[in-house]
Write a protein that holds these residues in place. Structure first.
Motif, PDB file in Angstrom:
ATOM      1  N   THR A  61       0.837  -1.194   0.000  1.00 20.01           N
ATOM      2  CA  THR A  61       0.000   0.000   0.000  1.00 20.01           C
ATOM      3  C   THR A  61       0.873   1.245   0.000  1.00 20.01           C
ATOM      4  O   THR A  61       2.074   1.177   0.273  1.00 20.01           O
ATOM      5  CB  THR A  61      -0.928   0.030   1.231  1.00 20.01           C
ATOM      6  OG1 THR A  61      -0.117  -0.007   2.410  1.00 20.01           O
ATOM      7  CG2 THR A  61      -1.894  -1.137   1.223  1.00 20.01           C
ATOM      8  N   PRO A  71      -4.768   7.338  -1.510  1.00 20.31           N
ATOM      9  CA  PRO A  71      -4.328   6.007  -1.111  1.00 20.31           C
ATOM     10  C   PRO A  71      -4.355   5.046  -2.299  1.00 20.31           C
ATOM     11  O   PRO A  71      -5.227   5.139  -3.161  1.00 20.31           O
ATOM     12  CB  PRO A  71      -5.346   5.592  -0.050  1.00 20.31           C
ATOM     13  CG  PRO A  71      -6.580   6.348  -0.409  1.00 20.31           C
ATOM     14  CD  PRO A  71      -6.105   7.648  -1.015  1.00 20.31           C
ATOM     15  N   ASP A  84      -8.604   7.755   3.778  1.00 22.45           N
ATOM     16  CA  ASP A  84      -7.302   7.418   4.350  1.00 22.45           C
ATOM     17  C   ASP A  84      -6.765   6.101   3.812  1.00 22.45           C
ATOM     18  O   ASP A  84      -5.561   5.866   3.830  1.00 22.45           O
ATOM     19  CB  ASP A  84      -7.399   7.318   5.881  1.00 22.45           C
ATOM     20  CG  ASP A  84      -7.662   8.668   6.508  1.00 22.45           C
ATOM     21  OD1 ASP A  84      -7.225   9.695   5.946  1.00 22.45           O
ATOM     22  OD2 ASP A  84      -8.323   8.705   7.563  1.00 22.45           O
ATOM     23  N   ALA A  85      -7.658   5.225   3.336  1.00 23.02           N
ATOM     24  CA  ALA A  85      -7.254   3.918   2.824  1.00 23.02           C
ATOM     25  C   ALA A  85      -8.101   3.584   1.600  1.00 23.02           C
ATOM     26  O   ALA A  85      -9.165   4.160   1.394  1.00 23.02           O
ATOM     27  CB  ALA A  85      -7.427   2.855   3.894  1.00 23.02           C
ATOM     28  N   TRP A 100      -6.842   2.606  -6.504  1.00 24.45           N
ATOM     29  CA  TRP A 100      -6.705   3.848  -5.739  1.00 24.45           C
ATOM     30  C   TRP A 100      -8.049   4.446  -5.389  1.00 24.45           C
ATOM     31  O   TRP A 100      -9.034   4.271  -6.093  1.00 24.45           O
ATOM     32  CB  TRP A 100      -5.793   4.832  -6.424  1.00 24.45           C
ATOM     33  CG  TRP A 100      -6.206   5.393  -7.775  1.00 24.45           C
ATOM     34  CD1 TRP A 100      -7.207   4.974  -8.599  1.00 24.45           C
ATOM     35  CD2 TRP A 100      -5.569   6.468  -8.446  1.00 24.45           C
ATOM     36  NE1 TRP A 100      -7.232   5.725  -9.739  1.00 24.45           N
ATOM     37  CE2 TRP A 100      -6.237   6.657  -9.679  1.00 24.45           C
ATOM     38  CE3 TRP A 100      -4.526   7.293  -8.140  1.00 24.45           C
ATOM     39  CZ2 TRP A 100      -5.871   7.644 -10.587  1.00 24.45           C
ATOM     40  CZ3 TRP A 100      -4.159   8.282  -9.056  1.00 24.45           C
ATOM     41  CH2 TRP A 100      -4.825   8.442 -10.256  1.00 24.45           C
ATOM     42  N   LYS A 160      -3.239  13.495  -0.562  1.00 22.19           N
ATOM     43  CA  LYS A 160      -2.666  12.157  -0.695  1.00 22.19           C
ATOM     44  C   LYS A 160      -3.757  11.167  -1.074  1.00 22.19           C
ATOM     45  O   LYS A 160      -4.754  11.030  -0.363  1.00 22.19           O
ATOM     46  CB  LYS A 160      -2.007  11.705   0.614  1.00 22.19           C
ATOM     47  CG  LYS A 160      -0.700  12.388   0.905  1.00 22.19           C
ATOM     48  CD  LYS A 160      -0.024  11.756   2.111  1.00 22.19           C
ATOM     49  CE  LYS A 160       1.320  12.422   2.349  1.00 22.19           C
ATOM     50  NZ  LYS A 160       2.078  11.750   3.410  1.00 22.19           N
ATOM     51  N   ARG A 189      -3.055   0.771  -3.691  1.00 25.22           N
ATOM     52  CA  ARG A 189      -2.576  -0.568  -3.383  1.00 25.22           C
ATOM     53  C   ARG A 189      -2.201  -1.258  -4.684  1.00 25.22           C
ATOM     54  O   ARG A 189      -2.909  -1.132  -5.688  1.00 25.22           O
ATOM     55  CB  ARG A 189      -3.679  -1.351  -2.672  1.00 25.22           C
ATOM     56  CG  ARG A 189      -3.291  -2.764  -2.281  1.00 25.22           C
ATOM     57  CD  ARG A 189      -4.374  -3.450  -1.470  1.00 25.22           C
ATOM     58  NE  ARG A 189      -5.561  -3.692  -2.276  1.00 25.22           N
ATOM     59  CZ  ARG A 189      -6.805  -3.329  -1.918  1.00 25.22           C
ATOM     60  NH1 ARG A 189      -7.026  -2.699  -0.783  1.00 25.22           N
ATOM     61  NH2 ARG A 189      -7.820  -3.599  -2.702  1.00 25.22           N
ATOM     62  N   THR A 242       0.727   5.861  -1.046  1.00 22.87           N
ATOM     63  CA  THR A 242      -0.012   7.059  -1.444  1.00 22.87           C
ATOM     64  C   THR A 242       0.677   7.717  -2.632  1.00 22.87           C
ATOM     65  O   THR A 242       1.879   7.562  -2.852  1.00 22.87           O
ATOM     66  CB  THR A 242      -0.093   8.101  -0.313  1.00 22.87           C
ATOM     67  OG1 THR A 242       1.232   8.460   0.084  1.00 22.87           O
ATOM     68  CG2 THR A 242      -0.867   7.573   0.881  1.00 22.87           C
TER      69      THR A 242
END
Length: 163
Positions: free
Chosen positions: A59, A71, A98-99, A87, A69, A73, A61
Motif C-alpha cells: 500500500t 491512497p 485514508d485507505a 486507488w 494524498k 494498493r 499514497t
C-alpha cells in the motif's frame, strides 16, 4: 531542435465506465517499467509516491500538490509487462479517504510493449461505476491521464528515464 513526442488523447468509454490511453515513449521497456513501478521514479512525473513495498498487496499514497494524498494498493504485477494499482481517487467526493475502499475505488493498469523506437504504454482505468459521480470522474480522469502521461513522455524525451 528537440523533437517532442505527440500522442493521442485518452478515450472515455461511458458504457464500460473506463478510460484508456495508449502512448509511445522513446525509452526501452526496462526504463519505462521503473518509471511506473518505483516510487522515486513515479515521483518525477506523476505524484509524490510512497509505498510500503513493491509486491502485490503493498500500500501507499500518491500525493498531488493542492489536492492531497491518494491512497493506493498494488493489485497485480507481471514484470515487466503490466502492473495494476487500485486507488481511492474519487474526484467528486470533496475529500480523500485514508485507505483504499474496494467498494468505491478504481483500478488502473499500465501495460508495456516493446516497439522499434521505444515502448508502447497503455493505461486502462476501470471501476468508475462504483464512484460517487461516474460521468464527472470519467471526464476528470480522461483529462488527467493526458496531462500525467504527457509528463512521462516529456521526461523520456529529455533523457530523464535513463537513471
Amino acid at each position: 531542435m528537440e523533437s517532442m513526442t505527440i500522442n493521442p488523447p485518452s478515450t472515455v468509454d461511458r458504457e464500460a465506465f473506463a478510460v484508456r490511453r495508449t502512448i509511445r515513449i522513446a525509452a526501452p521497456v526496462e526504463q519505462v517499467w521503473r518509471a511506473v513501478t518505483q516510487p522515486e521514479h513515479i515521483s518525477k512525473w506523476f505524484g509524490i509516491a510512497e509505498f510500503s513495498g513493491t509486491a502485490v498487496g503493498a500500500t501507499g499514497t500518491l500525493e498531488f500538490p493542492g489536492y492531497g494524498k491518494v491512497p493506493l494498493r498494488i493489485e497485480a504485477i507481471d514484470e515487466p509487462r503490466s502492473i495494476s494499482y487500485r486507488w481511492g481517487n474519487d474526484d467528486a467526493l470533496g475529500s480523500l479517504p485514508d485507505a483504499v475502499d474496494d467498494a468505491t475505488s478504481t483500478v488502473f493498469t499500465f501495460t508495456l510493449e516493446p516497439i522499434a523506437d521505444g515502448t508502447r504504454l497503455t493505461v486502462v482505468e476501470t471501476g468508475f461505476e462504483r464512484t460517487s459521480n461516474p460521468a464527472e470522474n470519467l471526464a476528470s480522469h480522461g483529462e488527467g491521464w493526458v496531462s500525467e502521461l504527457d509528463k512521462l513522455v516529456a521526461l523520456a524525451d529529455a533523457g530523464g528515464l535513463a537513471g
